[in-house]
Structure formats: structure tokens, C-alpha cells
Design a protein around this motif. Sequence first.
Motif, PDB file in Angstrom:
ATOM      1  N   VAL A  96       0.748  -1.136   0.086  1.00 22.80           N
ATOM      2  CA  VAL A  96      -0.126   0.010   0.037  1.00 22.80           C
ATOM      3  C   VAL A  96       0.865   1.225   0.143  1.00 22.80           C
ATOM      4  O   VAL A  96       1.851   1.412   1.001  1.00 22.80           O
ATOM      5  CB  VAL A  96      -0.916   0.074   1.264  1.00 22.80           C
ATOM      6  N   THR A  97       0.649   2.266  -0.892  1.00 24.49           N
ATOM      7  CA  THR A  97       1.452   3.231  -0.874  1.00 24.49           C
ATOM      8  C   THR A  97       0.689   4.576  -0.526  1.00 24.49           C
ATOM      9  O   THR A  97       1.554   5.694  -0.375  1.00 24.49           O
ATOM     10  CB  THR A  97       1.848   3.410  -2.357  1.00 24.49           C
ATOM     11  N   GLU A  98      -0.434   4.436  -0.250  1.00 23.85           N
ATOM     12  CA  GLU A  98      -1.400   5.634   0.338  1.00 23.85           C
ATOM     13  C   GLU A  98      -1.520   5.475   1.627  1.00 23.85           C
ATOM     14  O   GLU A  98      -1.711   4.325   2.236  1.00 23.85           O
ATOM     15  CB  GLU A  98      -2.619   5.721  -0.621  1.00 23.85           C
ATOM     16  N   ASP A  99      -1.961   6.627   2.299  1.00 23.92           N
ATOM     17  CA  ASP A  99      -2.106   6.396   3.704  1.00 23.92           C
ATOM     18  C   ASP A  99      -3.586   5.725   3.977  1.00 23.92           C
ATOM     19  O   ASP A  99      -4.449   5.829   3.110  1.00 23.92           O
ATOM     20  CB  ASP A  99      -2.645   7.841   4.360  1.00 23.92           C
ATOM     21  N   ILE A 100      -3.759   5.014   5.036  1.00 22.09           N
ATOM     22  CA  ILE A 100      -4.674   4.369   5.548  1.00 22.09           C
ATOM     23  C   ILE A 100      -5.692   5.165   6.367  1.00 22.09           C
ATOM     24  O   ILE A 100      -4.996   5.373   7.464  1.00 22.09           O
ATOM     25  CB  ILE A 100      -4.280   2.811   5.768  1.00 22.09           C
ATOM     26  N   HIS A 101      -6.906   5.648   6.205  1.00 22.72           N
ATOM     27  CA  HIS A 101      -7.725   6.257   7.265  1.00 22.72           C
ATOM     28  C   HIS A 101      -8.708   5.182   7.612  1.00 22.72           C
ATOM     29  O   HIS A 101      -9.806   5.097   7.258  1.00 22.72           O
ATOM     30  CB  HIS A 101      -8.203   7.457   6.503  1.00 22.72           C
ATOM     31  N   GLY A 102      -8.256   4.694   8.740  1.00 21.57           N
ATOM     32  CA  GLY A 102      -9.254   3.624   9.372  1.00 21.57           C
ATOM     33  C   GLY A 102      -8.419   2.397  10.185  1.00 21.57           C
ATOM     34  O   GLY A 102      -7.171   2.522  10.210  1.00 21.57           O
ATOM     35  N   ASP A 103      -9.148   1.652  10.873  1.00 18.41           N
ATOM     36  CA  ASP A 103      -8.480   0.209  11.418  1.00 18.41           C
ATOM     37  C   ASP A 103      -8.071  -0.498  10.333  1.00 18.41           C
ATOM     38  O   ASP A 103      -8.864  -0.846   9.587  1.00 18.41           O
ATOM     39  CB  ASP A 103      -9.578  -0.083  12.422  1.00 18.41           C
ATOM     40  N   VAL A 104      -6.977  -1.515  10.746  1.00 14.84           N
ATOM     41  CA  VAL A 104      -6.671  -2.418  10.012  1.00 14.84           C
ATOM     42  C   VAL A 104      -6.650  -3.736  10.906  1.00 14.84           C
ATOM     43  O   VAL A 104      -6.473  -3.649  11.950  1.00 14.84           O
ATOM     44  CB  VAL A 104      -5.194  -2.003   9.517  1.00 14.84           C
ATOM     45  N   GLY A 105      -7.231  -5.060  10.231  1.00 14.69           N
ATOM     46  CA  GLY A 105      -6.967  -6.096  11.115  1.00 14.69           C
ATOM     47  C   GLY A 105      -5.501  -6.672  11.469  1.00 14.69           C
ATOM     48  O   GLY A 105      -5.143  -6.606  12.475  1.00 14.69           O
ATOM     49  N   SER A 106      -4.693  -6.930  10.394  1.00 14.89           N
ATOM     50  CA  SER A 106      -3.480  -7.130  10.469  1.00 14.89           C
ATOM     51  C   SER A 106      -2.539  -6.646   9.394  1.00 14.89           C
ATOM     52  O   SER A 106      -3.143  -6.411   8.221  1.00 14.89           O
ATOM     53  CB  SER A 106      -3.071  -8.779  10.531  1.00 14.89           C
ATOM     54  N   VAL A 107      -1.347  -6.356   9.614  1.00 14.24           N
ATOM     55  CA  VAL A 107      -0.493  -5.776   8.465  1.00 14.24           C
ATOM     56  C   VAL A 107       0.516  -7.296   8.320  1.00 14.24           C
ATOM     57  O   VAL A 107       1.310  -7.214   8.884  1.00 14.24           O
ATOM     58  CB  VAL A 107       0.366  -4.729   8.881  1.00 14.24           C
ATOM     59  N   LEU A 108       0.243  -7.881   6.866  1.00 14.04           N
ATOM     60  CA  LEU A 108       1.305  -8.854   6.563  1.00 14.04           C
ATOM     61  C   LEU A 108       1.987  -8.560   5.609  1.00 14.04           C
ATOM     62  O   LEU A 108       3.158  -8.963   5.192  1.00 14.04           O
ATOM     63  CB  LEU A 108       0.343 -10.153   6.109  1.00 14.04           C
ATOM     64  N   GLY A 109       1.669  -7.417   4.836  1.00 14.19           N
ATOM     65  CA  GLY A 109       2.469  -6.906   3.576  1.00 14.19           C
ATOM     66  C   GLY A 109       3.231  -5.565   3.970  1.00 14.19           C
ATOM     67  O   GLY A 109       3.709  -5.632   5.194  1.00 14.19           O
ATOM     68  N   GLN A 110       3.073  -4.714   3.264  1.00 10.50           N
ATOM     69  CA  GLN A 110       3.940  -3.427   3.477  1.00 10.50           C
ATOM     70  C   GLN A 110       2.968  -2.369   3.242  1.00 10.50           C
ATOM     71  O   GLN A 110       2.149  -2.023   2.270  1.00 10.50           O
ATOM     72  CB  GLN A 110       5.018  -3.401   2.372  1.00 10.50           C
ATOM     73  N   VAL A 111       3.169  -1.176   4.078  1.00 11.66           N
ATOM     74  CA  VAL A 111       2.587   0.077   4.135  1.00 11.66           C
ATOM     75  C   VAL A 111       3.530   1.049   4.088  1.00 11.66           C
ATOM     76  O   VAL A 111       4.055   1.588   4.996  1.00 11.66           O
ATOM     77  CB  VAL A 111       1.447  -0.011   5.133  1.00 11.66           C
ATOM     78  N   HIS A 112       3.762   1.574   2.726  1.00  9.37           N
ATOM     79  CA  HIS A 112       4.827   2.709   2.641  1.00  9.37           C
ATOM     80  C   HIS A 112       4.248   3.965   2.873  1.00  9.37           C
ATOM     81  O   HIS A 112       4.651   4.896   2.252  1.00  9.37           O
ATOM     82  CB  HIS A 112       5.268   2.451   1.195  1.00  9.37           C
ATOM     83  N   ALA A 113       3.353   4.203   3.874  1.00  5.38           N
ATOM     84  CA  ALA A 113       2.572   5.350   4.068  1.00  5.38           C
ATOM     85  C   ALA A 113       2.131   5.220   5.710  1.00  5.38           C
ATOM     86  O   ALA A 113       2.691   4.263   6.319  1.00  5.38           O
ATOM     87  CB  ALA A 113       1.385   5.675   3.261  1.00  5.38           C
ATOM     88  N   ASP A 114       1.380   6.067   6.067  1.00  6.46           N
ATOM     89  CA  ASP A 114       0.773   5.962   7.320  1.00  6.46           C
ATOM     90  C   ASP A 114      -0.515   5.445   7.436  1.00  6.46           C
ATOM     91  O   ASP A 114      -1.461   5.427   6.616  1.00  6.46           O
ATOM     92  CB  ASP A 114       0.897   7.147   8.040  1.00  6.46           C
ATOM     93  N   ILE A 115      -0.779   4.834   8.856  1.00  6.68           N
ATOM     94  CA  ILE A 115      -2.159   4.180   9.176  1.00  6.68           C
ATOM     95  C   ILE A 115      -2.663   5.095  10.464  1.00  6.68           C
ATOM     96  O   ILE A 115      -1.933   5.303  11.327  1.00  6.68           O
ATOM     97  CB  ILE A 115      -1.993   2.817   9.977  1.00  6.68           C
ATOM     98  N   TYR A 116      -3.631   5.721   9.853  1.00  5.17           N
ATOM     99  CA  TYR A 116      -4.486   6.704  10.837  1.00  5.17           C
ATOM    100  C   TYR A 116      -5.583   6.026  11.397  1.00  5.17           C
ATOM    101  O   TYR A 116      -6.919   6.042  10.732  1.00  5.17           O
ATOM    102  CB  TYR A 116      -4.990   7.796  10.044  1.00  5.17           C
ATOM    103  N   GLY A 117      -5.247   5.054  12.287  1.00  7.77           N
ATOM    104  CA  GLY A 117      -6.300   4.193  12.904  1.00  7.77           C
ATOM    105  C   GLY A 117      -5.517   3.188  13.745  1.00  7.77           C
ATOM    106  O   GLY A 117      -4.243   3.249  13.922  1.00  7.77           O
ATOM    107  N   ASN A 118      -6.286   2.280  14.466  1.00 12.62           N
ATOM    108  CA  ASN A 118      -5.757   1.097  15.116  1.00 12.62           C
ATOM    109  C   ASN A 118      -5.250  -0.140  14.297  1.00 12.62           C
ATOM    110  O   ASN A 118      -5.997  -0.428  13.264  1.00 12.62           O
ATOM    111  CB  ASN A 118      -6.345   0.831  16.251  1.00 12.62           C
ATOM    112  N   VAL A 119      -4.157  -0.901  14.470  1.00 17.95           N
ATOM    113  CA  VAL A 119      -4.114  -2.260  14.074  1.00 17.95           C
ATOM    114  C   VAL A 119      -4.500  -3.304  15.118  1.00 17.95           C
ATOM    115  O   VAL A 119      -4.122  -3.146  16.309  1.00 17.95           O
ATOM    116  CB  VAL A 119      -2.603  -2.332  13.644  1.00 17.95           C
ATOM    117  N   LEU A 120      -5.675  -3.880  14.769  1.00 20.35           N
ATOM    118  CA  LEU A 120      -6.258  -4.530  15.863  1.00 20.35           C
ATOM    119  C   LEU A 120      -5.475  -6.159  15.890  1.00 20.35           C
ATOM    120  O   LEU A 120      -6.204  -6.767  16.950  1.00 20.35           O
ATOM    121  CB  LEU A 120      -7.830  -4.996  15.355  1.00 20.35           C
ATOM    122  N   GLY A 121      -4.653  -6.463  15.209  1.00 27.18           N
ATOM    123  CA  GLY A 121      -4.144  -7.679  15.068  1.00 27.18           C
ATOM    124  C   GLY A 121      -2.779  -7.381  14.927  1.00 27.18           C
ATOM    125  O   GLY A 121      -2.317  -6.481  15.913  1.00 27.18           O
ATOM    126  N   ASN A 122      -2.026  -8.226  14.318  1.00 26.40           N
ATOM    127  CA  ASN A 122      -0.469  -7.975  14.484  1.00 26.40           C
ATOM    128  C   ASN A 122       0.287  -7.265  13.216  1.00 26.40           C
ATOM    129  O   ASN A 122      -0.444  -7.398  12.296  1.00 26.40           O
ATOM    130  CB  ASN A 122       0.190  -9.440  14.445  1.00 26.40           C
TER     131      ASN A 122
END
Length: 190
Positions: A96-122
Motif C-alpha cells: 500500500v502506497t497511500e495513507d490508510i484512514h481507518g482500522d486494520v486487522g493485521s499488516v502482513l504486507g507493506q504499508v509505505h505510508a501511514d495508518i491513521y487508526g488502530n491495528v487490531l491484530g499483528n
Amino acid sequence: MTNTAADSIGSRIAAARKAKGFTQQDLAGKVGVSFQAVSKWETEQTLPDVALLTRIADTLGMTLDELVAGRPPAPGDAEAAMPEPRAYWKQVLGVVTEDIHGDVGSVLGQVHADIYGNVLGNVVGYVRNIHGNVEGNVLGVVQGDIDGYVAGQLLGVIEGRVKLGVRGSKPRSTDQLGAVSGCCDAEMPL
């Protein structure tokens, strides 16, 4: 003017918490404090830190006016009192190359931006910054900061800071990963 027991921040917190069906422990976890802190607010032994008031109000579905002053929202503000439902992504598997605005279950890949929310898993993959909490473990890499806390264990690397600390245990052996290159604003249990 002094608050009476029936008209105080503590009594409003207790009433709203009970109306939501939260225990003191539930509210504490959502706000990022100990259940003892919530108990002290509700019994008027202490007041919440000013920096937490917005988070408390949002968690309890209240406006700041309702929480602090006991004033109901103005008739035109009824929509403002209801928080918008948050977007939710179950898993991030790719890149993911854009910011994520919201909650994410788990990040198994790559987020080359910011997460504006909670990561509910790992966090197993890579994230630049997380503007929220990690409810699970950090097994991968967070290049920047985590504005909230890490509820689970730190087995990966956080290159920035963890504002509210790591709640789970950190690895004790130097053979394991588990490093915060920056600093933590809250004490991290060993």
C-alpha cells in the motif's frame, strides 16, 4: 462553582461508561490508562489529564461539552455527537502506497505510508507510522512512530517511538529481535 457529586466529570464518565456496557478495565484499555485511573476519575479523587479528554469523550460517544460541562449538544450538533463509523480493512497483504484512514486487522504486507487508526491484530510486515494503537504484537518493522501503545509483545523493530509504551513483554535475550530504536514516552515493562 464547585461540582456536586451528581454533576461532575467523574459522575458523567461513570454514567456514560455504564450506559455503553463498559467495565472500568474496558474504558481504561480504550483510552490508554490503567483501570485505577478510571476509578479515581469516577470517585473524584483525580481528574483526567486534559490530553485525554477528547479520547474519553469519543470513546464514550459524548461531546467535550457533555463530558466537561455536562451540557447536552446543541440541536444542530446531534450529528457531531455521533462519531463517524471507521473504515476497516481486514488484512493488508500486498503493498500500500497511500495513507490508510481507518482500522486494520493485521499488516502482513507493506504499508509505505501511514495508518491513521488502530491495528487490531499483528504487524508482521512493514509500516511507516501508526497513528493509533497496535492491539496485537509487532513482529515486523515500524519505520517511524506509534502514537498509541503496543498491547502485545515487541518481537520486531520500531525505529521511532511508542508514545504510550509496550504493554506486553519484550524479549529478554539479545538473540531475539525486539528493539525500539527511538524512545518510549511511557515506561515499558521488562
